[in-house]
Enzyme design. Sequence first.
Site, PDB file in Angstrom:
ATOM      1  CD  GLU A  83      47.786  31.622  41.294  1.00 55.99           C
ATOM      2  OE1 GLU A  83      48.375  30.348  41.364  1.00 55.99           O
ATOM      3  OE2 GLU A  83      47.437  32.536  40.342  1.00 55.99           O
ATOM      4  CB  CYS A  92      48.675  35.472  39.345  1.00 57.11           C
ATOM      5  SG  CYS A  92      50.273  34.674  38.887  1.00 57.11           S
TER       6      CYS A  92
END
Length: 232
Positions: free
Chosen positions: A217, A142
């Site tokens: 993600e 991230c």
Amino acid sequence: MTPDPGYGRVFALWRAAAGPAWESYTRHAFVAGLGDGSLPRAAFLHYLRQDHVFLFHFARAWALAAAKAETLGEMRLAAATVAGLAEGEMGLHVALCAREGIDKAALLATEEAPANLAYTRYVLEAGYSGDFLELLAALAPCVLGYGEIGARLGREAGATPYREWIDTYAGGAYQAICRDVGALIDGAVERRLGPGFAAVPRAGRLAERFLTATRLEAGFWDMGLAAGPRAA
């Protein structure tokens, strides 16, 4: 693959090991839509609301990293990241949503989507069941992925209504965070596994942790993109 953005030795190894999954995340259709402005506004707003929820749990995970730190330097950086998430990124989401008529009360009342729940709890589980390195491997996609995406879109994107979002992650402040986190990861891995960490069996397990978070993600972008047609 996109050239390594230079966030550290360990990140470069994890990123390369992730292979096509990394490209699927950092060059996702949602990301392309941010860059060329084609992303439906409804998809972006759905993403912003979910990402605000995500950042709350992500800050919890960084607070857990501070608790699992072994040095004062590790603790300080983890704590600074918590503050940056709470005061910086989450503030951006509040401001962007407010302009679209989504006030803070509505933002805080956002129901967490399954893809969001899966990702945030995976990261927290990595910290609860593992050590500092396990948690960093789950957190890294991230932080550093957004840095890579922001830097690339900052160079390549043309006129787009998502320029403020891009500039946040392309900007000097966020890029400095990425370099600091990359240095934190390098130091933490070498401290615990030694200078030859790449050949240690545990290195592969950490890379797998990074890979799973990378796939989650991409799933987060899928969630955002799917909201556009329904809400249009």
